[in-house]
Scaffold this motif. Structure first.
Motif, PDB file in Angstrom:
ATOM      1  N   HIS A   4       0.946  -1.205  -0.156  1.00 35.04           N
ATOM      2  CA  HIS A   4       0.181   0.159   0.008  1.00 35.04           C
ATOM      3  C   HIS A   4       1.044   1.201   0.003  1.00 35.04           C
ATOM      4  O   HIS A   4       2.018   1.235   0.530  1.00 35.04           O
ATOM      5  N   LYS A   6       1.000   4.032   1.663  1.00 34.76           N
ATOM      6  CA  LYS A   6       1.386   4.386   2.787  1.00 34.76           C
ATOM      7  C   LYS A   6       2.547   3.413   3.502  1.00 34.76           C
ATOM      8  O   LYS A   6       3.345   4.045   4.261  1.00 34.76           O
ATOM      9  N   THR A  59      -0.675  -2.681   3.620  1.00 38.05           N
ATOM     10  CA  THR A  59      -2.256  -2.684   4.183  1.00 38.05           C
ATOM     11  C   THR A  59      -2.518  -2.725   5.605  1.00 38.05           C
ATOM     12  O   THR A  59      -3.467  -2.159   5.944  1.00 38.05           O
ATOM     13  N   LYS A  60      -1.702  -3.058   6.396  1.00 39.39           N
ATOM     14  CA  LYS A  60      -2.105  -3.114   7.718  1.00 39.39           C
ATOM     15  C   LYS A  60      -1.685  -1.826   8.305  1.00 39.39           C
ATOM     16  O   LYS A  60      -2.450  -1.274   9.077  1.00 39.39           O
ATOM     17  N   ALA A  62      -2.297   0.847   6.366  1.00 37.99           N
ATOM     18  CA  ALA A  62      -3.336   1.799   5.987  1.00 37.99           C
ATOM     19  C   ALA A  62      -4.524   1.545   6.787  1.00 37.99           C
ATOM     20  O   ALA A  62      -5.432   2.566   6.914  1.00 37.99           O
ATOM     21  N   ALA A  63      -4.642   0.452   7.494  1.00 36.72           N
ATOM     22  CA  ALA A  63      -5.847   0.278   8.160  1.00 36.72           C
ATOM     23  C   ALA A  63      -6.016   0.862   9.548  1.00 36.72           C
ATOM     24  O   ALA A  63      -6.958   0.704  10.178  1.00 36.72           O
ATOM     25  N   GLN A  64      -4.604   1.361  10.117  1.00 31.83           N
ATOM     26  CA  GLN A  64      -4.403   1.852  11.393  1.00 31.83           C
ATOM     27  C   GLN A  64      -5.233   3.286  11.432  1.00 31.83           C
ATOM     28  O   GLN A  64      -4.959   4.052  10.699  1.00 31.83           O
ATOM     29  N   PRO A  65      -6.006   3.420  12.529  1.00 29.44           N
ATOM     30  CA  PRO A  65      -6.390   5.015  12.745  1.00 29.44           C
ATOM     31  C   PRO A  65      -5.261   5.712  13.171  1.00 29.44           C
ATOM     32  O   PRO A  65      -4.152   5.628  13.708  1.00 29.44           O
ATOM     33  N   LEU A 123       1.515  -0.148  15.363  1.00 32.61           N
ATOM     34  CA  LEU A 123       1.002  -1.170  15.026  1.00 32.61           C
ATOM     35  C   LEU A 123       0.475  -2.107  15.944  1.00 32.61           C
ATOM     36  O   LEU A 123       0.128  -3.428  15.456  1.00 32.61           O
TER      37      LEU A 123
END
Length: 151
Positions: A4, A6, A59-60, A62-65, A123
């Motif tokens: 990703h 990011k 992708t991990k 990108a999924a983090q707030p 993370l």
């Protein structure tokens, strides 16, 4: 696991100022600086993994707030960039790379270390923490050794 944008950006933000050294090398590099070999190994293994793992786990990431930890990572980057500006503004003297910032010793080593440790905490990942700690140990000891030898 997955790529990703990011995942590429996070390590690149730390790496970018270092790339300038390819074209604008420091002046007055001492020939006698020799950090301990084992810490150089720790530093290199930590660097490689800290720079590649975010790409592989994009992708991990990108999924983090966005939260307080990302804000602290951003502050680490800002201070790190300010230290790079000080280095270039001061004529690219090698010793400036290790010069304390007020009461903070070797800030150009400390803030990338903190950045990657905060990334691991953000993370919530031991997989990221282990290389961050290896990088921290190697980079801090090598930078401190160089700082001590060039004073």
């Amino acid at each position: 696991m997955g790529l990703h944008l990011k995942g590429f950006i996070l390590p690149l933000l730390v790496l970018l100022p270092n790339l300038l050294l390819i074209f604008f090398a420091p002046h007055n590099i001492p020939k006698t600086v020799s950090p301990p070999f084992i810490f150089t190994v720790f530093e290199r293994v930590g660097q490689v993994t800290c720079f590649t793992m975010p790409i592989l786990f994009g992708t991990k990431i990108a999924a983090q707030p966005v939260n307080l930890l990302t804000g602290l990572m951003f502050i680490c980057l800002i201070i790190y960039y300010l230290c790079w500006i000080r280095f270039f503004w001061s004529g690219r003297e090698f010793a400036i790379l290790f010069k304390p910032l007020s009461f903070i010793p070797i800030p150009m080593a400390l803030f990338p270390i903190l950045y990657f440790i905060l990334l691991a905490v953000w993370l919530n990942s031991y997989l990221f923490a282990i290389p961050a700690v290896l990088f921290a140990i190697g980079h801090f000891v090598n930078s401190w050794s160089t700082f001590s030898q060039t004073r």
